[in-house]
Motif scaffolding. Structure first.
Motif, mmCIF file in Angstrom:
data_model
loop_
_atom_site.group_PDB
_atom_site.id
_atom_site.type_symbol
_atom_site.label_atom_id
_atom_site.label_comp_id
_atom_site.label_asym_id
_atom_site.label_seq_id
_atom_site.Cartn_x
_atom_site.Cartn_y
_atom_site.Cartn_z
ATOM 1 N N ASP A 6 0.820 -1.212 0.000
ATOM 2 C CA ASP A 6 0.000 0.000 0.000
ATOM 3 C C ASP A 6 0.853 1.260 0.000
ATOM 4 O OD1 ASP A 6 -2.555 -1.454 0.364
ATOM 5 O OD2 ASP A 6 -1.707 -1.948 2.323
ATOM 6 N N LEU A 7 2.024 1.183 0.608
ATOM 7 C CA LEU A 7 2.890 2.359 0.736
ATOM 8 C C LEU A 7 4.340 1.916 0.696
ATOM 9 C CD1 LEU A 7 3.479 5.381 1.438
ATOM 10 C CD2 LEU A 7 3.192 4.754 3.848
ATOM 11 N N ILE A 8 5.146 2.683 -0.030
ATOM 12 C CA ILE A 8 6.594 2.498 -0.059
ATOM 13 C C ILE A 8 7.218 3.672 0.684
ATOM 14 C CG2 ILE A 8 8.634 2.250 -1.525
ATOM 15 C CD1 ILE A 8 6.572 1.609 -3.836
ATOM 16 N N HIS A 37 1.196 4.024 -2.808
ATOM 17 C CA HIS A 37 1.693 5.350 -2.469
ATOM 18 C C HIS A 37 3.204 5.264 -2.263
ATOM 19 C CE1 HIS A 37 -2.391 6.885 -1.635
ATOM 20 N NE2 HIS A 37 -2.616 5.722 -1.063
ATOM 21 N N PHE A 38 3.879 6.384 -2.502
ATOM 22 C CA PHE A 38 5.318 6.465 -2.273
ATOM 23 C C PHE A 38 5.621 7.684 -1.423
ATOM 24 C CE2 PHE A 38 9.275 8.618 -3.268
ATOM 25 C CZ PHE A 38 10.199 7.642 -2.939
ATOM 26 N N MET A 39 6.493 7.507 -0.414
ATOM 27 C CA MET A 39 6.980 8.633 0.379
ATOM 28 C C MET A 39 8.481 8.501 0.543
ATOM 29 S SD MET A 39 4.147 9.269 3.337
ATOM 30 C CE MET A 39 2.452 9.651 2.891
ATOM 31 N N GLY A 40 9.191 9.540 0.099
ATOM 32 C CA GLY A 40 10.637 9.568 0.215
ATOM 33 C C GLY A 40 11.061 10.532 1.300
ATOM 34 N N LEU A 41 11.801 10.042 2.258
ATOM 35 C CA LEU A 41 12.245 10.845 3.392
ATOM 36 C C LEU A 41 13.704 11.237 3.223
ATOM 37 C CD1 LEU A 41 10.728 8.713 6.321
ATOM 38 C CD2 LEU A 41 9.613 10.427 4.877
ATOM 39 N N PRO A 42 14.129 12.315 3.843
ATOM 40 C CA PRO A 42 15.538 12.703 3.762
ATOM 41 C C PRO A 42 16.424 11.683 4.466
ATOM 42 C CG PRO A 42 14.342 14.114 5.302
ATOM 43 C CD PRO A 42 13.315 13.285 4.611
ATOM 44 N N GLY A 43 17.721 11.717 4.138
ATOM 45 C CA GLY A 43 18.643 10.733 4.677
ATOM 46 C C GLY A 43 19.163 11.049 6.061
ATOM 47 N N ASN A 44 19.302 12.331 6.421
ATOM 48 C CA ASN A 44 19.793 12.650 7.755
ATOM 49 C C ASN A 44 18.862 12.062 8.808
ATOM 50 O OD1 ASN A 44 22.203 14.094 7.343
ATOM 51 N ND2 ASN A 44 21.069 15.947 6.811
ATOM 52 N N PRO A 45 19.402 11.410 9.831
ATOM 53 C CA PRO A 45 18.549 10.639 10.735
ATOM 54 C C PRO A 45 17.434 11.425 11.408
ATOM 55 C CG PRO A 45 20.857 10.142 11.133
ATOM 56 C CD PRO A 45 20.832 11.248 10.139
ATOM 57 N N VAL A 46 17.742 12.585 11.978
ATOM 58 C CA VAL A 46 16.700 13.323 12.685
ATOM 59 C C VAL A 46 15.692 13.904 11.696
ATOM 60 C CG1 VAL A 46 16.209 15.106 14.397
ATOM 61 C CG2 VAL A 46 18.358 13.861 14.503
ATOM 62 N N SER A 47 16.151 14.287 10.511
ATOM 63 C CA SER A 47 15.224 14.746 9.478
ATOM 64 C C SER A 47 14.278 13.625 9.074
ATOM 65 C CB SER A 47 16.001 15.227 8.248
ATOM 66 O OG SER A 47 16.812 16.329 8.552
ATOM 67 N N SER A 48 14.811 12.429 8.909
ATOM 68 C CA SER A 48 13.994 11.280 8.550
ATOM 69 C C SER A 48 13.006 10.955 9.675
ATOM 70 C CB SER A 48 14.901 10.076 8.272
ATOM 71 O OG SER A 48 14.164 8.986 7.777
ATOM 72 N N PHE A 49 13.487 10.985 10.904
ATOM 73 C CA PHE A 49 12.648 10.705 12.077
ATOM 74 C C PHE A 49 11.488 11.689 12.169
ATOM 75 C CE2 PHE A 49 11.631 11.261 16.570
ATOM 76 C CZ PHE A 49 11.540 9.953 17.041
ATOM 77 N N MET A 50 11.768 12.982 12.003
ATOM 78 C CA MET A 50 10.728 13.996 12.192
ATOM 79 C C MET A 50 9.757 14.034 11.025
ATOM 80 S SD MET A 50 10.917 15.143 15.173
ATOM 81 C CE MET A 50 9.457 16.126 14.833
ATOM 82 N N THR A 51 10.236 13.872 9.791
ATOM 83 C CA THR A 51 9.288 13.874 8.674
ATOM 84 C C THR A 51 8.375 12.662 8.753
ATOM 85 O OG1 THR A 51 11.025 12.896 7.284
ATOM 86 C CG2 THR A 51 10.624 15.265 7.055
ATOM 87 N N PHE A 52 8.912 11.538 9.218
ATOM 88 C CA PHE A 52 8.030 10.383 9.432
ATOM 89 C C PHE A 52 6.979 10.725 10.480
ATOM 90 C CE2 PHE A 52 6.371 6.596 11.218
ATOM 91 C CZ PHE A 52 6.381 5.650 10.210
ATOM 92 N N ALA A 53 7.412 11.303 11.599
ATOM 93 C CA ALA A 53 6.497 11.548 12.714
ATOM 94 C C ALA A 53 5.375 12.505 12.343
ATOM 95 C CB ALA A 53 7.285 12.090 13.912
ATOM 96 N N VAL A 54 5.684 13.554 11.581
ATOM 97 C CA VAL A 54 4.668 14.584 11.346
ATOM 98 C C VAL A 54 3.955 14.453 10.007
ATOM 99 C CG1 VAL A 54 5.847 16.220 12.868
ATOM 100 C CG2 VAL A 54 6.331 16.269 10.422
ATOM 101 N N LEU A 55 4.483 13.611 9.100
ATOM 102 C CA LEU A 55 3.840 13.450 7.796
ATOM 103 C C LEU A 55 3.426 11.998 7.514
ATOM 104 C CD1 LEU A 55 6.146 15.798 5.689
ATOM 105 C CD2 LEU A 55 3.768 16.222 6.309
ATOM 106 N N VAL A 56 4.347 11.060 7.676
ATOM 107 C CA VAL A 56 4.026 9.664 7.353
ATOM 108 C C VAL A 56 3.064 9.072 8.371
ATOM 109 C CG1 VAL A 56 4.961 7.377 6.902
ATOM 110 C CG2 VAL A 56 6.267 9.401 6.242
ATOM 111 N N ARG A 57 3.321 9.315 9.645
ATOM 112 C CA ARG A 57 2.463 8.724 10.684
ATOM 113 C C ARG A 57 0.997 9.103 10.508
ATOM 114 N NH1 ARG A 57 0.313 10.070 15.647
ATOM 115 N NH2 ARG A 57 0.160 8.341 17.138
#
Length: 409
Positions: free
Chosen positions: A251-253, A299-319
């Protein structure tokens, strides 16, 4: 002439655009209530009974008629004993029933006097040393839940309290949204896996793939079935192959890394070769680069590579997106007003998420290094300050605090 860069997209606008694409997934699972923690209800739960089913005692004591206790010291004959799980007979005038917590109140009784206010006498009578109020210590039938009431709404994400509530109305199984099927991989020739390469054998420039661990854990906490495709090399053909595989039956990548515009960032052209992609520059820090698209039905969602950037974009957008796929309506994390015990003098043009933790006074202390590559800040902290663009912070200021418990649960 280089065209001007488009303005950064406000985070709230990005989230609204994402959620507009997040139609709830088809399919319902029926699971045991015992196994439903963290799942999302697909149907309302309607009570077939009153809870409690009968008027019952809230205390160990004596059930009686108030008319028989005009003043403290009244003596009543004890004619029956009623424990939880049993029922008594109608209470006769001038008598009392020894009763225990949870036991049904006998017909005719209109109050309970707790045993601490009573004195059992040798002849089987009881002295009542306090005049009861009307209905004292009686829990009424349906006081908690009325028959026919909607106890839990579809779209509720189940917690232990909700599981107990469902059980209290006799539901041994529940209809829940099916688990979203997620494909996850990281990109980057610099990445190595813990356990595969010892630290002393790491080649120059290599780093361990931390993103894979926290992203997989966060997806699983959201109830997803995760297919982990590992690390994909920085080659366009390898990225296209991984995306093609990930799009089958998912359903999501979710990917981390490779969504910027460098020569080694192959995710963008790979997604465009297979489907459609929007590359967004979001006005948030950390976490500016973010990509959303579709590859077939996935669906596809690409997150940034920097760890905290990836963590926060997941938390506020992917979640929020993943929760909406399961039918959850209220997906926004709740902020709490808290007092800053720090100075933040560097106002940024982007909305910032500052890693903090609560101190003994209930205020917030700031992690010293707020770099997007310092994952220590997320492990040290217990939440973030959601700081508006252009906003400085002085000690004593009231700020918006979002606990990590609301961002990763």
């Amino acid at each position: 002439m280089t065209p001007p860069r488009p303005p950064l997209m406000p985070l709230d606008d990005a989230l609204a655009r994402l959620l507009a694409q997040a139609a709830p997934l088809p399919g319902i699972d029926t699971v045991r209530t015992l196994d439903a923690d963290g799942r999302v209800l697909a149907q309302d739960c309607i009570s077939p009974l009153h809870v409690p089913p009968l008027d019952n005692s809230a205390m160990d004591g004596y059930a009686l008629r108030r008319a028989d206790v005009a003043a403290p010291g009244a003596v009543l004959a004890v004619t029956q004993r009623i424990a939880a799980g049993s029922t008594g007979s109608a209470l006769q005038p001038g008598t009392a029933a020894r009763i225990f917590t949870g036991a049904p109140v006998p017909e005719g009784a209109d109050a309970i006097v707790m045993q601490e206010d009573c004195e059992a006498l040798a002849d089987g009578a009881v002295r009542i040393n306090a005049v009861p109020a009307p209905g004292q210590w009686i829990r009424r039938a349906g006081e908690d839940i009325a028959r026919g009431a909607v106890v839990l709404r579809a779209g509720t994400r189940l917690t232990p309290a909700e599981l107990g509530l469902a059980a209290s109305i006799g539901l041994h199984q529940l209809a829940v949204a099916r688990r979203p099927r997620m494909a996850l991989f990281s990109t980057g020739d610099e990445l190595a896996m813990p356990g595969e390469v010892p630290p002393e054998q790491m080649r120059p420039g290599a780093i361990y793939n931390s993103n894979r661990f926290f992203l997989r854990a966060m997806l699983q906490r959201l109830g997803c079935a995760v297919t982990d495709l590992g690390i994909v090399p920085d080659r366009r053909d390898a990225t296209i192959a991984a995306l093609r595989e990930a799009a089958q039956g998912h359903d999501l990548i979710v990917t981390s890394g490779g969504v910027s515009v460098g020569e080694e960032d192959h995710v963008k052209p790979a997604v465009q070769a297979l489907g459609a992609l929007d590359l967004w520059q979001i006005a948030m820090k950390p976490g500016k680069p973010f990509a959303y698209g579709r590859i077939g039905a996935a669906h596809f969602m690409g997150l940034p590579g920097n760890p905290v950037s990836s963590f926060m974009t997941f938390a506020v957008l992917v979640r929020p997106f993943v929760l909406r796929l399961q039918g959850v309506v209220d997906v926004a994390p709740k902020s709490i007003a808290a007092r800053a015990f720090f100075t933040w003098a560097r106002a940024d043009k982007r909305r910032e998420f500052l890693r903090v933790r609560r101190n003994a006074e209930g205020g917030l202390e700031l992690f010293a290094n707020q770099s997007s590559g310092v994952l220590t800040s997320a492990a040290w902290g217990d939440g973030v300050v959601d700081n508006p663009a252009g906003q400085t912070i002085a000690p004593g200021d009231t700020v918006r605090f979002i606990p990590f418990a609301d961002l990763v649960a």
